[in-house]
Design a protein around this motif. Structure first.
Motif, PDB file in Angstrom:
ATOM      1  N   PRO A  53       0.802  -1.235   0.000  1.00 38.05           N
ATOM      2  CA  PRO A  53       0.000   0.000   0.000  1.00 38.05           C
ATOM      3  C   PRO A  53       0.831   1.280   0.000  1.00 38.05           C
ATOM      4  N   SER A  54       2.005   1.259   0.611  1.00 36.42           N
ATOM      5  CA  SER A  54       2.833   2.470   0.622  1.00 36.42           C
ATOM      6  C   SER A  54       3.333   2.821  -0.779  1.00 36.42           C
ATOM      7  N   LEU A  55       3.650   1.807  -1.563  1.00 33.14           N
ATOM      8  CA  LEU A  55       4.122   2.061  -2.918  1.00 33.14           C
ATOM      9  C   LEU A  55       2.977   2.510  -3.817  1.00 33.14           C
ATOM     10  N   ILE A  56       1.811   1.917  -3.615  1.00 35.64           N
ATOM     11  CA  ILE A  56       0.638   2.339  -4.376  1.00 35.64           C
ATOM     12  C   ILE A  56       0.304   3.798  -4.054  1.00 35.64           C
ATOM     13  N   ALA A  57       0.373   4.159  -2.770  1.00 36.08           N
ATOM     14  CA  ALA A  57       0.085   5.537  -2.372  1.00 36.08           C
ATOM     15  C   ALA A  57       1.100   6.511  -2.966  1.00 36.08           C
ATOM     16  N   GLY A 238       9.691  -4.243  -6.247  1.00 38.07           N
ATOM     17  CA  GLY A 238       8.255  -4.274  -6.463  1.00 38.07           C
ATOM     18  C   GLY A 238       7.685  -3.204  -7.371  1.00 38.07           C
ATOM     19  N   THR A 239       8.536  -2.433  -8.090  1.00 37.95           N
ATOM     20  CA  THR A 239       7.995  -1.387  -8.960  1.00 37.95           C
ATOM     21  C   THR A 239       8.376  -1.675 -10.415  1.00 37.95           C
ATOM     22  N   SER A 240       9.047  -0.747 -11.074  1.00 37.82           N
ATOM     23  CA  SER A 240       9.433  -0.964 -12.469  1.00 37.82           C
ATOM     24  C   SER A 240      10.597  -0.055 -12.812  1.00 37.82           C
ATOM     25  N   GLY A 241      11.383  -0.458 -13.813  1.00 41.66           N
ATOM     26  CA  GLY A 241      12.557   0.299 -14.203  1.00 41.66           C
ATOM     27  C   GLY A 241      13.824  -0.385 -13.730  1.00 41.66           C
ATOM     28  N   ALA A 242      14.971   0.275 -13.949  1.00 44.27           N
ATOM     29  CA  ALA A 242      16.260  -0.300 -13.593  1.00 44.27           C
ATOM     30  C   ALA A 242      17.243   0.833 -13.342  1.00 44.27           C
ATOM     31  N   PHE A 243      18.463   0.464 -12.926  1.00 43.87           N
ATOM     32  CA  PHE A 243      19.440   1.503 -12.632  1.00 43.87           C
ATOM     33  C   PHE A 243      20.852   0.960 -12.778  1.00 43.87           C
ATOM     34  N   VAL A 244      21.779   1.896 -12.934  1.00 46.64           N
ATOM     35  CA  VAL A 244      23.201   1.599 -12.835  1.00 46.64           C
ATOM     36  C   VAL A 244      23.772   2.599 -11.842  1.00 46.64           C
ATOM     37  N   ALA A 245      24.695   2.136 -10.998  1.00 43.21           N
ATOM     38  CA  ALA A 245      25.319   3.006 -10.003  1.00 43.21           C
ATOM     39  C   ALA A 245      26.823   2.808 -10.038  1.00 43.21           C
ATOM     40  N   LEU A 271       6.464   6.495 -11.197  1.00 43.00           N
ATOM     41  CA  LEU A 271       7.172   5.249 -10.922  1.00 43.00           C
ATOM     42  C   LEU A 271       8.477   5.520 -10.176  1.00 43.00           C
ATOM     43  N   ALA A 272       9.141   6.620 -10.517  1.00 41.40           N
ATOM     44  CA  ALA A 272      10.362   6.979  -9.800  1.00 41.40           C
ATOM     45  C   ALA A 272      10.058   7.261  -8.333  1.00 41.40           C
ATOM     46  N   LEU A 273       8.962   7.949  -8.061  1.00 38.68           N
ATOM     47  CA  LEU A 273       8.594   8.248  -6.674  1.00 38.68           C
ATOM     48  C   LEU A 273       8.201   6.975  -5.926  1.00 38.68           C
ATOM     49  N   ALA A 274       7.511   6.065  -6.603  1.00 39.59           N
ATOM     50  CA  ALA A 274       7.179   4.786  -5.969  1.00 39.59           C
ATOM     51  C   ALA A 274       8.443   4.008  -5.653  1.00 39.59           C
ATOM     52  N   SER A 275       9.437   4.081  -6.536  1.00 42.46           N
ATOM     53  CA  SER A 275      10.704   3.389  -6.293  1.00 42.46           C
ATOM     54  C   SER A 275      11.469   4.018  -5.134  1.00 42.46           C
ATOM     55  N   CYS A 276      11.385   5.332  -4.979  1.00 43.46           N
ATOM     56  CA  CYS A 276      11.976   5.984  -3.802  1.00 43.46           C
ATOM     57  C   CYS A 276      11.357   5.431  -2.523  1.00 43.46           C
ATOM     58  N   ALA A 277      10.041   5.301  -2.525  1.00 41.11           N
ATOM     59  CA  ALA A 277       9.354   4.746  -1.354  1.00 41.11           C
ATOM     60  C   ALA A 277       9.758   3.295  -1.123  1.00 41.11           C
ATOM     61  N   SER A 278       9.984   2.558  -2.207  1.00 33.97           N
ATOM     62  CA  SER A 278      10.382   1.160  -2.084  1.00 33.97           C
ATOM     63  C   SER A 278      11.758   1.030  -1.442  1.00 33.97           C
ATOM     64  N   ILE A 279      12.701   1.889  -1.849  1.00 30.28           N
ATOM     65  CA  ILE A 279      14.031   1.845  -1.245  1.00 30.28           C
ATOM     66  C   ILE A 279      13.934   2.055   0.262  1.00 30.28           C
ATOM     67  N   ASP A 280      13.081   2.985   0.689  1.00 32.13           N
ATOM     68  CA  ASP A 280      12.899   3.223   2.126  1.00 32.13           C
ATOM     69  C   ASP A 280      12.394   1.970   2.825  1.00 32.13           C
ATOM     70  N   LEU A 281      11.435   1.282   2.198  1.00 29.32           N
ATOM     71  CA  LEU A 281      10.909   0.049   2.788  1.00 29.32           C
ATOM     72  C   LEU A 281      11.977  -1.038   2.860  1.00 29.32           C
ATOM     73  N   VAL A 282      12.709  -1.205   1.779  1.00 28.28           N
ATOM     74  CA  VAL A 282      13.741  -2.248   1.722  1.00 28.28           C
ATOM     75  C   VAL A 282      14.791  -2.022   2.799  1.00 28.28           C
ATOM     76  N   GLU A 283      15.187  -0.783   2.990  1.00 32.70           N
ATOM     77  CA  GLU A 283      16.247  -0.475   3.954  1.00 32.70           C
ATOM     78  C   GLU A 283      15.859  -0.846   5.378  1.00 32.70           C
TER      79      GLU A 283
END
Length: 398
Positions: A53-57, A238-245, A271-283
């Motif tokens: 629900p946090s990612l959906i929000a 749990g979202t979409s997209g990818a990254f390189v760091a 989707l970028a904002l949902a991924s920001c929220a996901s990183i917070d959850l994962v951490e």
């Protein structure tokens, strides 16, 4: 003219024909697949965040503020403040100086590898690397040298006999076997032979390492030792997209050179904002990783007792080796009759004679869910075979 229809019939006869399922509703263990309720064990949603629900929000809030489409490439007017926020968060999360947000993991691998190596250079690729890595190597037009899976001795011989710019690329967690690359040894080899190391940790981020920071940090390796890491948001995040760091200089270089970044429309800011929220959850959600580790141990113990052949994997990817493609399809069908969805993986995704059922576990699976899966395998146990794993493997898929 090539007989495409006959090729399809040949695939059906060999047990290699592929079909798509129609899934209704959100991605979660309890699925509706082709109109039937199923308990799924084949998703890469390792932490169970795809329906959180946090990612959906966060996505809904992003949609209300920024609309839907990315509308343009990053280098025209598509690079939104939400993308910039995500890239800054990714750099901190991975312990690196910079990051770039790509549309898919396939595009990230193809763009990064083909930008960092070119004609006259040499790329060294693990034999079990993902298909997107293999295609990125081909696209680069560099000389490609494939080393046997996780064989650092063989890799060192190849590196020692090669001059010029060298790039070593490997999966962190291998998508079909579930094992982890010997990253510390690879980093030492690359330092010794002046090679650039790139690790695609699509299946490691979220599940492994401190606060889910991946297989590279799980082995205590820094940006200096493993300069470039690639990940995806479509799995544990749990979202979409990818990254390189990686180093800020290389990120700037990729902005100039990575064609799959330059010439594609930016992902939606929401989707970028949902991924920001996901990183917070994962951490912060070690409890999910602890439960996932518990499920892995329980599954391996029970399946070993049932005399199934497993791969040496400590990750949520738990392949059950069968061998023959038709036998793998039959085992999958037997489980499906019991309401259990486990996909059969067959050539060319895996080598001939190495067909398997690829069980993937999620933190949202309960112990009761796993008990039901184990009972299903117990009821189907006579149909399994116990092949010897082939020494040479082909490209894999995620």
């Amino acid at each position: 003219m090539r007989d495409f229809a006959q090729e399809i019939e040949d695939r059906k006869a060999a047990g290699l024909y592929r079909t798509r399922r129609h899934v209704s509703g959100p991605q979660q263990p309890q699925l509706i697949a082709d109109g039937e309720p199923m308990l799924g064990f084949c998703s890469n949603d390792y932490l169970g965040l795809a329906n959180h629900p946090s990612l959906i929000a966060a996505a809904e809030h992003g949609l209300s503020r920024n609309g839907l489409g990315g509308a343009s490439s990053h280098l025209i007017c598509g690079h939104h403040e939400a993308h910039h926020q995500l890239e800054q968060k990714l750099a901190r999360f991975t312990g690196r100086s910079g990051a770039l947000f790509f549309s898919t993991g396939y595009m990230a691998n193809m763009g990064v590898i083909s930008a960092l190596a070119g004609k006259g250079d040499t790329v060294f690729s693990d034999a079990l690397n993902h298909a997107s890595i293999i295609d990125g190597c081909k696209l680069s037009r560099a000389t490609i040298k494939t080393y046997p899976h996780a064989d650092t001795d063989a890799l060192e011989q190849l590196l020692a006999g090669t001059d010029g710019h060298k790039l070593v690329v490997t999966d962190g967690v291998f998508s079909m076997d579930g094992d982890i690359a010997p990253l510390r040894e690879l980093a030492q080899l690359c330092h010794r032979h002046d090679a650039l190391l790139v690790v695609d940790d699509a299946h490691g981020f979220g599940c492994l390492g401190p606060q889910g920071r991946g297989s590279v940090l799980a082995q205590g390796l820094t940006e200096a030792e493993v300069p470039v890491v690639i990940g995806t948001f479509g799995k544990a995040f749990g979202t979409s997209g990818a990254f390189v760091a990686g180093p800020a200089l290389l990120m700037d270089y990729l902005v100039q050179k990575a064609r799959t970044y330059i010439y594609t429309t930016a992902m939606p800011p929401a989707l970028a904002l949902a991924s920001c929220a996901s990183i917070d959850l994962v951490e912060r959600d070690d409890a999910r990783r602890a439960h996932l580790a518990h499920l892995v141990t329980k599954f391996r113990t029970a399946m070993t007792a049932l005399n199934y052949q497993l791969m040496p994997s400590e990750t949520p990817i738990q392949p059950v080796m069968v061998g023959d493609a038709r036998a793998a399809l039959k085992l999958s069908a037997d489980l499906e009759k019991q309401g259990l969805l486990v996909t059969a993986i067959r050539p060319p995704t895996v080598p001939q004679g190495a067909s398997r059922l690829r069980v993937t576990l999620s933190a949202t699976h309960t112990d009761a869910d796993l008990d039901r899966l184990i009972a299903g395998f117990a009821a189907s146990a006579p149909q399994t075979t116990h092949p010897t794993r082939p020494a040479v493997a082909t490209a894999t898929i995620r």
